[in-house]
Design a protein around this motif. Structure first.
Motif, PDB file in Angstrom:
ATOM      1  N   ILE A 174      16.521  -0.708   6.187  1.00  0.00           N
ATOM      2  CA  ILE A 174      15.654  -1.168   5.101  1.00  0.00           C
ATOM      3  C   ILE A 174      14.628  -0.074   4.825  1.00  0.00           C
ATOM      4  CG2 ILE A 174      13.889  -2.837   4.447  1.00  0.00           C
ATOM      5  CD1 ILE A 174      15.379  -4.914   6.110  1.00  0.00           C
ATOM      6  N   GLU A 175      14.483   0.265   3.562  1.00  0.00           N
ATOM      7  CA  GLU A 175      13.515   1.275   3.140  1.00  0.00           C
ATOM      8  C   GLU A 175      12.384   0.618   2.366  1.00  0.00           C
ATOM      9  OE1 GLU A 175      11.447   4.699   1.980  1.00  0.00           O
ATOM     10  OE2 GLU A 175      12.937   4.414   3.568  1.00  0.00           O
ATOM     11  N   HIS A 176      11.156   0.839   2.817  1.00  0.00           N
ATOM     12  CA  HIS A 176       9.979   0.450   2.038  1.00  0.00           C
ATOM     13  C   HIS A 176       9.743   1.531   0.982  1.00  0.00           C
ATOM     14  CE1 HIS A 176       9.212  -2.137   5.530  1.00  0.00           C
ATOM     15  NE2 HIS A 176       8.286  -2.759   4.818  1.00  0.00           N
ATOM     16  N   VAL A 177       9.871   1.169  -0.288  1.00  0.00           N
ATOM     17  CA  VAL A 177       9.618   2.160  -1.340  1.00  0.00           C
ATOM     18  C   VAL A 177       8.157   2.611  -1.262  1.00  0.00           C
ATOM     19  CG1 VAL A 177       9.653   2.643  -3.802  1.00  0.00           C
ATOM     20  CG2 VAL A 177      11.402   1.139  -2.799  1.00  0.00           C
ATOM     21  N   LEU A 178       7.232   1.675  -1.389  1.00  0.00           N
ATOM     22  CA  LEU A 178       5.833   1.928  -1.057  1.00  0.00           C
ATOM     23  C   LEU A 178       5.742   1.828   0.459  1.00  0.00           C
ATOM     24  CD1 LEU A 178       2.752   2.158  -1.594  1.00  0.00           C
ATOM     25  CD2 LEU A 178       2.738  -0.339  -1.827  1.00  0.00           C
ATOM     26  N   PRO A 179       5.389   2.912   1.160  1.00  0.00           N
ATOM     27  CA  PRO A 179       5.430   2.881   2.631  1.00  0.00           C
ATOM     28  C   PRO A 179       4.354   1.984   3.242  1.00  0.00           C
ATOM     29  CG  PRO A 179       4.536   4.963   1.858  1.00  0.00           C
ATOM     30  CD  PRO A 179       5.018   4.230   0.634  1.00  0.00           C
ATOM     31  N   GLN A 180       4.654   1.530   4.455  1.00  0.00           N
ATOM     32  CA  GLN A 180       3.679   0.704   5.177  1.00  0.00           C
ATOM     33  C   GLN A 180       2.435   1.505   5.558  1.00  0.00           C
ATOM     34  OE1 GLN A 180       6.773  -0.537   8.054  1.00  0.00           O
ATOM     35  NE2 GLN A 180       6.134  -2.639   7.669  1.00  0.00           N
ATOM     36  N   LYS A 181       2.603   2.824   5.681  1.00  0.00           N
ATOM     37  CA  LYS A 181       1.459   3.710   5.909  1.00  0.00           C
ATOM     38  C   LYS A 181       1.286   4.568   4.657  1.00  0.00           C
ATOM     39  CE  LYS A 181       2.292   3.863  10.897  1.00  0.00           C
ATOM     40  NZ  LYS A 181       2.621   4.726  12.063  1.00  0.00           N
ATOM     41  N   PRO A 182       0.477   4.091   3.700  1.00  0.00           N
ATOM     42  CA  PRO A 182       0.467   4.672   2.352  1.00  0.00           C
ATOM     43  C   PRO A 182      -0.567   5.776   2.127  1.00  0.00           C
ATOM     44  CG  PRO A 182      -0.805   2.660   2.352  1.00  0.00           C
ATOM     45  CD  PRO A 182      -0.369   2.885   3.774  1.00  0.00           C
ATOM     46  N   VAL A 183      -0.908   6.531   3.172  1.00  0.00           N
ATOM     47  CA  VAL A 183      -1.947   7.561   3.042  1.00  0.00           C
ATOM     48  C   VAL A 183      -1.595   8.568   1.954  1.00  0.00           C
ATOM     49  CG1 VAL A 183      -3.183   9.406   4.235  1.00  0.00           C
ATOM     50  CG2 VAL A 183      -2.605   7.309   5.460  1.00  0.00           C
ATOM     51  N   GLU A 184      -0.319   9.023   1.929  1.00  0.00           N
ATOM     52  CA  GLU A 184       0.091  10.025   0.939  1.00  0.00           C
ATOM     53  C   GLU A 184       0.116   9.464  -0.477  1.00  0.00           C
ATOM     54  OE1 GLU A 184       3.335  12.671   1.921  1.00  0.00           O
ATOM     55  OE2 GLU A 184       3.161  12.142   4.051  1.00  0.00           O
ATOM     56  N   TRP A 185       0.054   8.139  -0.595  1.00  0.00           N
ATOM     57  CA  TRP A 185      -0.013   7.500  -1.913  1.00  0.00           C
ATOM     58  C   TRP A 185      -1.466   7.310  -2.356  1.00  0.00           C
ATOM     59  CZ3 TRP A 185       4.188   4.259  -4.324  1.00  0.00           C
ATOM     60  CH2 TRP A 185       5.453   4.607  -3.838  1.00  0.00           C
ATOM     61  N   GLY A 186      -2.398   7.695  -1.500  1.00  0.00           N
ATOM     62  CA  GLY A 186      -3.803   7.533  -1.822  1.00  0.00           C
ATOM     63  C   GLY A 186      -4.276   6.094  -1.713  1.00  0.00           C
ATOM     64  N   LEU A 187      -3.597   5.318  -0.855  1.00  0.00           N
ATOM     65  CA  LEU A 187      -3.928   3.898  -0.685  1.00  0.00           C
ATOM     66  C   LEU A 187      -4.252   3.616   0.779  1.00  0.00           C
ATOM     67  CD1 LEU A 187      -1.028   2.426  -2.853  1.00  0.00           C
ATOM     68  CD2 LEU A 187      -3.443   2.498  -3.512  1.00  0.00           C
ATOM     69  N   THR A 188      -4.956   2.517   1.024  1.00  0.00           N
ATOM     70  CA  THR A 188      -5.282   2.112   2.386  1.00  0.00           C
ATOM     71  C   THR A 188      -4.357   0.986   2.832  1.00  0.00           C
ATOM     72  OG1 THR A 188      -6.862   0.413   1.712  1.00  0.00           O
ATOM     73  CG2 THR A 188      -7.706   2.663   1.950  1.00  0.00           C
ATOM     74  N   LEU A 189      -4.296   0.759   4.139  1.00  0.00           N
ATOM     75  CA  LEU A 189      -3.494  -0.341   4.679  1.00  0.00           C
ATOM     76  C   LEU A 189      -3.957  -1.677   4.114  1.00  0.00           C
ATOM     77  CD1 LEU A 189      -3.251   0.710   8.451  1.00  0.00           C
ATOM     78  CD2 LEU A 189      -1.461   0.883   6.719  1.00  0.00           C
ATOM     79  N   ALA A 190      -5.258  -1.833   3.982  1.00  0.00           N
ATOM     80  CA  ALA A 190      -5.806  -3.094   3.472  1.00  0.00           C
ATOM     81  C   ALA A 190      -5.394  -3.335   2.029  1.00  0.00           C
ATOM     82  CB  ALA A 190      -7.327  -3.080   3.584  1.00  0.00           C
ATOM     83  N   GLN A 191      -5.340  -2.272   1.233  1.00  0.00           N
ATOM     84  CA  GLN A 191      -4.979  -2.417  -0.184  1.00  0.00           C
ATOM     85  C   GLN A 191      -3.532  -2.884  -0.366  1.00  0.00           C
ATOM     86  OE1 GLN A 191      -6.296   1.625  -1.272  1.00  0.00           O
ATOM     87  NE2 GLN A 191      -7.479   0.706  -2.954  1.00  0.00           N
TER      88      GLN A 191
END
Length: 325
Positions: free
Chosen positions: A229-246
């Motif tokens: 299973i691939e998460h398109v938006l990753p569970q660790k989204p640092v490179e997307w400029g997002l936080t885990l909480a977001q």
């Protein structure tokens, strides 16, 4: 007894559950609490050896249901299809129907009717009723017990034509009764909206079935164990400029998931969407191709689009893939 306990141990289930399901499939419905009392009252002293012999045979069938491979079903007519549905039921982690399946496998050579249609119906029903909508299990367990006993009695007819007719009627009646319990489209879509990675085996099953429905060729089958299973938006989204909480409310939703070959999956990891698309585009899986095809040109994968994809997958699931109307 050692043979019985070994089979149950190999099936990764409980002995008391097997004995209860054996009883439900052959005699009558009884709760776990009253099982021993029921057996003690109904099995005469000189019948204990017969009971053990039957339990021994059925423990092998129980092992097939809970852990059997395709080769264990190869001697059955339509064994590939039967195994495929039984394996799917395992992935759903729903087992009330095992009562009925136990009776089918025990009596397979005497059925005078092909059970593949009713087993495939049970797969689709279970997906809608139990895996997604989480409707009451005890109600269907009683139904499966009643029809399992009917199958067990039906094969004892002396004339093969009468056996065939009675078993066919039993299958049709079971399908009719289960169909009346199906959730409405509204309920199904509402419950499907919550399907997430927390049930990862179920998610993989859903995505594989969706992938299968999109294939134009039936020449090959995908090995459940060879795709991740691939998460398109990753569970660790640092490179997307997002936080885990977001991302927490939506990152694990089915709408954000697709399938990839294990090697591609490990390469994609937590990369940005633009970088990840280069790996996704290498996939030969239709469900992943479909995701790419429907991705907007701006390559912007947001919460709203994840939810929208989940809604579309829900509609496809109800209207086409697991449709039993």
């Amino acid at each position: 007894w050692r043979s019985i306990t070994k089979n149950i141990e190999d099936s990764k289930t409980e002995l008391k559950k097997f004995i209860r399901y054996y009883w439900l499939s052959k005699y009558s419905f009884v709760t776990e609490k009253l099982l021993f009392k029921e057996i003690k009252q109904n099995v005469l002293k000189d019948e204990w050896q017969n009971l053990l012999n039957e339990l021994s045979i059925d423990s092998t069938n129980w092992l097939k249901i809970n852990d059997g491979s395709l080769s264990d079903f190869s001697d059955l007519k339509d064994g590939f299809k039967i195994h495929k549905s039984i394996e799917a039921l395992r992935w759903m982690q729903v087992n009330q129907c095992n009562v009925f399946l136990l009776s089918i496998l025990r009596n397979f050579d005497q059925l005078q009717a092909n059970p593949v249609h009713v087993i495939q119906f049970i797969e689709n029903f279970t997906f809608q009723y139990s895996a997604i909508s989480k409707l009451p299990a005890n109600k269907v367990e009683r139904i499966y017990s009643r029809y399992a006993v009917m199958v067990d009695k039906g094969v004892r007819e002396t004339d093969n034509k009468r056996v065939s007719r009675r078993i066919q009627q039993t299958f049709e009646s079971l399908i009719s009764e289960l169909r009346d319990l199906l959730p409405s489209r509204t309920v199904f879509l509402e419950k499907f909206a919550a399907v997430s990675y927390s049930k990862r085996v179920l998610c993989k099953y859903i995505l594989l079935k969706i992938n299968e429905s999109m294939k134009t060729s039936k020449e090959y089958q995908i090995d459940f164990n060879n795709v991740n299973i691939e998460h398109v938006l990753p569970q660790k989204p640092v490179e997307w400029g997002l936080t885990l909480a977001q991302v927490k409310p939506y990152v694990n939703l089915l709408g954000n998931l697709t399938l990839m070959d294990k090697n591609l999956n490990s390469s994609a990891q937590n990369k940005t969407l633009v970088e990840k698309l280069s790996f996704l585009k290498e996939s030969e899986l239709e469900v992943t191709k479909d995701f790419i095809k429907n991705l907007n040109d701006d390559n912007n994968w947001t919460n709203e689009r994840i939810i929208n994809r989940q809604e579309k997958l829900a509609e496809l699931s109800y209207d086409k893939i697991w449709n039993v109307i």
